[in-house]
Design an enzyme around this catalytic site. Structure first.
Site, PDB file in Angstrom:
ATOM      1  N   GLU A  93       0.656  -1.195  -0.120  1.00  0.00           N
ATOM      2  CA  GLU A  93      -0.025   0.112  -0.088  1.00  0.00           C
ATOM      3  C   GLU A  93       0.697   1.060   0.022  1.00  0.00           C
ATOM      4  OE1 GLU A  93      -2.080  -1.350   3.605  1.00  0.00           O
ATOM      5  OE2 GLU A  93      -0.998   0.004   4.681  1.00  0.00           O
ATOM      6  N   CYS A 106       3.569   8.368   1.156  1.00  0.00           N
ATOM      7  CA  CYS A 106       4.336   7.336   1.967  1.00  0.00           C
ATOM      8  C   CYS A 106       4.356   5.889   1.227  1.00  0.00           C
ATOM      9  CB  CYS A 106       3.364   7.235   3.446  1.00  0.00           C
ATOM     10  SG  CYS A 106       3.896   5.778   4.401  1.00  0.00           S
ATOM     11  N   CYS A 113       7.108  -7.583   6.007  1.00  0.00           N
ATOM     12  CA  CYS A 113       8.477  -7.369   6.563  1.00  0.00           C
ATOM     13  C   CYS A 113       9.019  -8.360   7.292  1.00  0.00           C
ATOM     14  CB  CYS A 113       8.022  -5.989   7.326  1.00  0.00           C
ATOM     15  SG  CYS A 113       9.507  -5.223   8.142  1.00  0.00           S
ATOM     16  N   CYS A 117       8.364  -6.297  14.247  1.00  0.00           N
ATOM     17  CA  CYS A 117       7.824  -5.547  15.254  1.00  0.00           C
ATOM     18  C   CYS A 117       6.420  -5.859  16.053  1.00  0.00           C
ATOM     19  CB  CYS A 117       8.144  -4.071  15.150  1.00  0.00           C
ATOM     20  SG  CYS A 117       9.567  -3.666  14.479  1.00  0.00           S
ATOM     21  N   CYS A 120       3.211  -3.548  15.091  1.00  0.00           N
ATOM     22  CA  CYS A 120       3.273  -3.264  13.687  1.00  0.00           C
ATOM     23  C   CYS A 120       2.235  -4.343  12.831  1.00  0.00           C
ATOM     24  CB  CYS A 120       4.264  -3.153  12.917  1.00  0.00           C
ATOM     25  SG  CYS A 120       4.407  -2.929  11.351  1.00  0.00           S
ATOM     26  N   CYS A 337       0.968   1.614   8.768  1.00  0.00           N
ATOM     27  CA  CYS A 337       1.342   0.648   7.521  1.00  0.00           C
ATOM     28  C   CYS A 337       1.107  -0.565   7.763  1.00  0.00           C
ATOM     29  CB  CYS A 337       3.043   0.842   7.551  1.00  0.00           C
ATOM     30  SG  CYS A 337       3.893   0.083   8.989  1.00  0.00           S
TER      31      CYS A 337
HETATM   32  N1  SAH Z   1      10.345  -0.591   8.547  1.00  0.00           N
HETATM   33  C1  SAH Z   1      10.630   0.758   8.784  1.00  0.00           C
HETATM   34  C2  SAH Z   1       9.672   1.556   7.638  1.00  0.00           C
HETATM   35  C3  SAH Z   1       8.052   1.130   7.899  1.00  0.00           C
HETATM   36  S1  SAH Z   1       7.278   1.405   9.401  1.00  0.00           S
HETATM   37  C4  SAH Z   1      10.723   1.328   9.963  1.00  0.00           C
HETATM   38  O1  SAH Z   1      10.325   0.557  10.989  1.00  0.00           O
HETATM   39  O2  SAH Z   1      11.350   2.345  10.291  1.00  0.00           O
HETATM   40  C5  SAH Z   1       7.177   3.335   9.444  1.00  0.00           C
HETATM   41  C6  SAH Z   1       7.090   3.627  10.800  1.00  0.00           C
HETATM   42  O3  SAH Z   1       5.743   3.459  11.287  1.00  0.00           O
HETATM   43  C7  SAH Z   1       7.826   3.044  11.972  1.00  0.00           C
HETATM   44  O4  SAH Z   1       8.527   4.280  12.734  1.00  0.00           O
HETATM   45  C8  SAH Z   1       7.090   2.410  12.620  1.00  0.00           C
HETATM   46  O5  SAH Z   1       7.643   2.021  13.906  1.00  0.00           O
HETATM   47  C9  SAH Z   1       5.856   3.124  12.496  1.00  0.00           C
HETATM   48  N2  SAH Z   1       4.556   1.937  13.100  1.00  0.00           N
HETATM   49  C10 SAH Z   1       4.456   0.921  12.715  1.00  0.00           C
HETATM   50  N3  SAH Z   1       3.260   0.267  13.126  1.00  0.00           N
HETATM   51  C11 SAH Z   1       2.587   1.457  13.823  1.00  0.00           C
HETATM   52  C12 SAH Z   1       1.477   1.917  14.489  1.00  0.00           C
HETATM   53  N4  SAH Z   1       0.690   0.731  14.550  1.00  0.00           N
HETATM   54  N5  SAH Z   1       1.122   2.790  14.847  1.00  0.00           N
HETATM   55  C13 SAH Z   1       2.235   3.882  14.825  1.00  0.00           C
HETATM   56  N6  SAH Z   1       3.166   3.891  14.064  1.00  0.00           N
HETATM   57  C14 SAH Z   1       3.642   2.718  13.631  1.00  0.00           C
HETATM   58 FE1  SF4 Z   2       8.804  -3.846   9.829  1.00  0.00          FE
HETATM   59 FE2  SF4 Z   2       6.491  -2.779  10.848  1.00  0.00          FE
HETATM   60 FE3  SF4 Z   2       8.965  -3.116  12.448  1.00  0.00          FE
HETATM   61 FE4  SF4 Z   2       9.113  -1.394  10.456  1.00  0.00          FE
HETATM   62  S1  SF4 Z   2       7.617  -1.154  11.899  1.00  0.00           S
HETATM   63  S2  SF4 Z   2      10.550  -2.779  10.658  1.00  0.00           S
HETATM   64  S3  SF4 Z   2       7.547  -2.178   8.874  1.00  0.00           S
HETATM   65  S4  SF4 Z   2       7.787  -4.741  11.449  1.00  0.00           S
END
Ligand code: SAH
Ligand code: SF4
Length: 354
Positions: A93, A106, A113, A117, A120, A337
């Site tokens: 997306e 974005c 991924c 995390c 996420c 995301c």
């Molecule tokens: N993988 C990369 C880039 C994509 S995520 C990274 O982790 O930096 C982009 C941002 O969105 C990251 O800072 C991530 O921690 C944040 N993010 C992921 N899930 C989220 C959520 N549920 N609420 C708010 N921010 C979130």
């Molecule tokens: Fe991957 Fe989501 Fe962690 Fe970014 S925040 S590294 S997209 S699992």
């Protein structure tokens, strides 16, 4: 039958060679890229390219490989999120966010991924695959197609969609070169943000590229035992080493580094967390971005309330750091995301199940 290759899957030189082999002057390549950047939806829209050549291009190539399969709007039309199906069936997306002075896209760099995390939505699905560089650029071209009708221009690109950009290094760097190419999207690398969970060797490599993109580090915790849980790659690349690597990127490029901090109530929003963050970043060319958690089903986390966000911002400010609270764009549009992807996957499995 195999699909026609997308036009951006070949290099400028390869396209020029293709044109030359048909006795067409190579300047047509530049014209064609100009049309892509201005949002042409088909080769036939490229009016100053001779009609027979347009037909031949259409016979040989596709204008994009992305197929939009779901769109959702939020913030009274200021946010548009599109889910694209890729060749081979995975989906990713991209989100357009309209502000008074800019239009930001974005973008996704991977289907899924591998980092995982626990807060996420993207990390919840099995990893799909790396995107090719043209698939990344095509997301930006689609936004470039959407915005001019509104009197807007795509001005910023952030790699904060699905995936870990530094785990798909070559394709991401190549895509940034094309996004910033004056003959294609002409967006200055300064207006491109690469957000990473912290793959140190790739951050160091990025510092050597002479690209000067803005680096964002997804920190979320300033001590290793907590960050080991929130951002599992921390077990390999611990916090102190990560910040040292980000700082040498800042020194090399003179670009201020952003540190992202997803606020999880009771987990990383305490006085202790602010004090640890202060110790880690004080005196550095750094900016802290607080992101209120966007709720994801089946996670143990919740967002702090407004007062909690304000309190943590004040605690971080009191540490002498620059800090802003990121607005929660697109909440109703399955914002963070992976969330539109998640909803569509859920609906699809509901359809399959019924
Ligand atoms: N993988 C990369 C880039 C994509 S995520 C990274 O982790 O930096 C982009 C941002 O969105 C990251 O800072 C991530 O921690 C944040 N993010 C992921 N899930 C989220 C959520 N549920 N609420 C708010 N921010 C979130
Ligand atoms: Fe991957 Fe989501 Fe962690 Fe970014 S925040 S590294 S997209 S699992």
């Amino acid at each position: 039958m195999t699909e026609r290759p997308p036009i951006l899957s070949i290099s400028a030189r390869e396209l020029e060679a293709w044109l030359s082999s048909r006795d067409v002057p190579t300047y047509r390549r530049k014209q064609l890229w100009g049309w892509l950047a201005r949002g042409a939806a088909s080769f036939d829209d490229m009016r100053d390219i001779p009609k027979p050549l347009r037909a031949e291009l259409d016979h040989e190539f596709r204008i994009t490989s992305l197929r939009p399969v779901a769109v959702s709007q939020a913030d009274r039309g200021l946010t548009t999120k599109t889910l694209y199906e890729l060749d081979g069936g995975h989906s990713v997306e991209a989100v357009v966010m309209r502000y008074a002075d800019r239009s930001t896209l974005c973008i996704s760099s991977q289907a899924g991924c591998p980092i995982g995390c626990p807060f996420c939505a993207t990390g919840k699905f099995p990893f799909g695959r790396n995107l090719k560089s043209h698939e990344i650029v095509e997301q930006a071209l689609d936004a470039a197609r959407m915005l001019p009708a509104e009197g807007r221009r795509l001005s910023h690109v952030v790699f904060m969609g699905m995936g870990e950009p530094m785990a798909n290094y070559q394709a991401v760097v190549e895509s940034v070169r094309r996004i910033s190419d004056p003959e294609l999207l002409a967006i200055s690398p300064r207006r491109v943000v690469i957000s990473t969970s912290g793959l140190i060797p790739r951050i160091d490599q990025l510092g050597q590229e002479k690209l000067a993109v803005t680096l964002a580090i997804s920190l979320h915790a300033a001590r290793d035992d907590l960050r080991d849980v929130l951002v599992p790659i921390n077990r390999k690349y611990p916090v102190a080493d990560l910040v040292a690597s980000a700082q040498s990127y800042a020194d090399r490029t003179s670009r201020r580094v952003s540190y992202e901090w997803v606020l999880l109530a009771g987990v990383n929003d305490t006085e202790r967390d602010a004090a640890e963050l202060g110790r880690l970043l004080r005196g550095k060319l750094a900016h802290v971005n607080l992101i209120p958690f966007n709720p994801v089903d089946d996670t143990p986390y919740r967002a702090p309330d407004r007062g909690g966000v304000r309190r943590f911002r004040q605690l971080v400010e009191a540490q002498g750091l620059n800090v802003t609270v990121r607005d929660t764009r697109g909440r109703e549009a399955d914002a963070a995301c992976g969330q539109l992807h998640e909803r569509v996957m859920r609906e699809r499995s509901a359809v399959t199940a019924s």
